[in-house]
Design a protein around this motif. Structure first.
Motif, short mmCIF file in Angstrom:
data_model
loop_
_atom_site.label_atom_id
_atom_site.label_comp_id
_atom_site.label_asym_id
_atom_site.label_seq_id
_atom_site.Cartn_x
_atom_site.Cartn_y
_atom_site.Cartn_z
N PRO A 84 68.71 32.51 24.62
CA PRO A 84 67.38 31.91 24.81
C PRO A 84 66.25 32.84 24.39
O PRO A 84 65.19 32.38 23.97
CB PRO A 84 67.34 31.62 26.32
N ILE A 85 66.48 34.15 24.46
CA ILE A 85 65.44 35.10 24.06
C ILE A 85 65.20 35.02 22.56
O ILE A 85 64.05 35.00 22.10
CB ILE A 85 65.83 36.54 24.48
N PRO A 173 50.38 34.27 30.10
CA PRO A 173 51.26 33.70 29.07
C PRO A 173 50.59 32.63 28.21
O PRO A 173 50.99 32.43 27.05
CB PRO A 173 52.41 33.09 29.90
N ASP A 174 49.59 31.96 28.75
CA ASP A 174 48.91 30.92 27.98
C ASP A 174 47.94 31.48 26.95
O ASP A 174 47.56 30.77 26.00
CB ASP A 174 48.14 29.98 28.92
N GLN A 262 56.41 37.43 29.70
CA GLN A 262 57.46 36.42 29.71
C GLN A 262 57.91 36.06 28.29
O GLN A 262 58.18 34.91 27.96
CB GLN A 262 56.99 35.15 30.43
N ASN A 263 57.96 37.09 27.41
CA ASN A 263 58.41 36.92 26.02
C ASN A 263 57.54 35.96 25.21
O ASN A 263 57.98 35.44 24.18
CB ASN A 263 59.87 36.44 25.97
N ILE A 268 60.00 37.78 16.06
CA ILE A 268 61.36 38.14 15.64
C ILE A 268 61.50 39.62 15.35
O ILE A 268 62.48 40.25 15.76
CB ILE A 268 61.77 37.31 14.41
N VAL A 269 60.53 40.21 14.67
CA VAL A 269 60.65 41.62 14.31
C VAL A 269 60.66 42.49 15.56
O VAL A 269 61.41 43.47 15.65
CB VAL A 269 59.50 42.04 13.36
N TYR A 270 59.85 42.14 16.56
CA TYR A 270 59.88 42.91 17.80
C TYR A 270 61.19 42.69 18.54
O TYR A 270 61.71 43.61 19.18
CB TYR A 270 58.70 42.54 18.70
N SER A 271 61.75 41.50 18.46
CA SER A 271 63.05 41.22 19.05
C SER A 271 64.14 42.07 18.39
O SER A 271 65.03 42.60 19.07
CB SER A 271 63.39 39.73 18.92
#
Length: 314
Positions: A84-85, A173-174, A262-263, A268-271
């Motif tokens: 899910p991340i 998060p918003d 909360q992600n 993607i690059v940081y992931s």
């Protein structure tokens, strides 16, 4: 006598073809010699890392990432698409692209059109509009970090004077992804503005003069019928480059939010960075990198296929 003549011409043609082939081979090796420095650099910094990434994506690695331990085939790819991340990072990245690319291009285009006018002192504004190009991502991120600060930040102080409740720009998060997007647009305006301004200045002035002579065309008519069509090659280049750069964003995310809260800003690059250098899962990180490469490649090809039809070359 005729047979001798034909045989001589045939021999001459064969000899000529041999000489031509030798010259072609010599030219090829001369070209390779000139390209050799670039080939070596690309091999070290592009081709080898790419091949290494593909290789690592099929293995589990040790904590250092330097040695493979177990061959797992496509399991790394199956794992990331069930994570899910990672799926959240895909969604966040696409939203980030949607937020930043149109905003950057439209604002830069408006500024470039204004700066292209022949007015006294316009050079000062050109310098101001392009100044963000000379600021590093780290320095710009620190600047925006102070602006977004919940208590001492100027943005919340302005809201307070207007009687509006303070916003957690980087903690809510918003708002977090939108805040990072705003700072990214500001960082990218300088480069995009300069490219578009150069494109505007390369448009032949006789087109505008002809429009004035034919019917006294209005400013917006010339903008729609002359400026935008003639600027389309530059716009196509700018959109393509901005599109690719948005998918590869890392610095401002790392400095401002570190992928949180909360992600919601975990692009993607940081992931990939987290998976490789925080979780020490280099195989999974390599698989994510390949997925990112494929996404950029496919979307760029689609963009070329659809967008280049509308490009007008002089």
């Amino acid at each position: 006598m005729n047979d001798i003549t034909v045989r001589t011409e045939t021999d001459y043609a064969i000899e000529f073809n041999k000489i031509k082939k030798i010259h072609r081979i010599q030219s090829f090796f001369k070209g390779i010699l000139f390209l050799l420095p670039s080939i070596l650099l690309f091999s070290v910094f592009l081709f080898y890392p790419m091949m290494k990434t593909i290789y690592l994506s099929f293995f589990l690695t040790d904590n250092s990432g330097g040695a493979t331990t177990v061959y797992v085939g496509l399991d790394n790819f199956k794992a990331i698409f069930s994570s899910p991340i990672f799926l959240q990072s895909l969604k966040v990245t696409l939203l980030f692209v949607v937020y930043t690319v149109p905003g950057t291009v439209l604002i830069s285009l408006v500024l470039a059109i204004l700066a292209n006018e022949k007015l006294r002192g316009i050079g000062i504004f050109r310098t101001i509009f392009s100044s963000t190009m000379g600021i590093s991502v780290a320095a710009a991120s620190v600047f925006w970090m102070f602006l977004f600060h919940p208590t001492i930040g100027w943005l919340n102080q302005i809201l307070a004077t207007l009687g509006i409740e303070a916003i957690g720009w980087l903690t809510d998060p918003d708002w977090a992804l939108l805040s990072v997007s705003i700072s990214t647009i500001w960082m990218n305006i300088g480069f995009t503005f300069l490219i578009l301004l150069g494109g505007l200045q390369s448009i032949d002035s006789y087109l505008y003069e002809s429009a004035d002579i034919d019917g006294g065309a209005s400013y917006f008519y010339k903008l729609r019928r002359i400026t935008i069509p003639m600027l389309s090659p530059t716009l196509f280049f700018v959109i393509t480059v901005s599109f690719i750069n948005a998918f590869q964003t890392f610095g401002q995310v790392d400095m401002l939010t570190r992928g949180g809260p909360q992600n919601e800003t975990n692009v993607i690059v940081y992931s990939i960075y987290q998976e490789a250098f925080m979780n020490y899962q280099h195989g999974s990180a390599s698989a994510q990198a390949i997925v990112l490469f494929v996404i950029i490649l496919v979307l760029t090809l689609i963009q070329f296929k659809l967008g280049e039809r509308k490009v007008h070359y002089q």
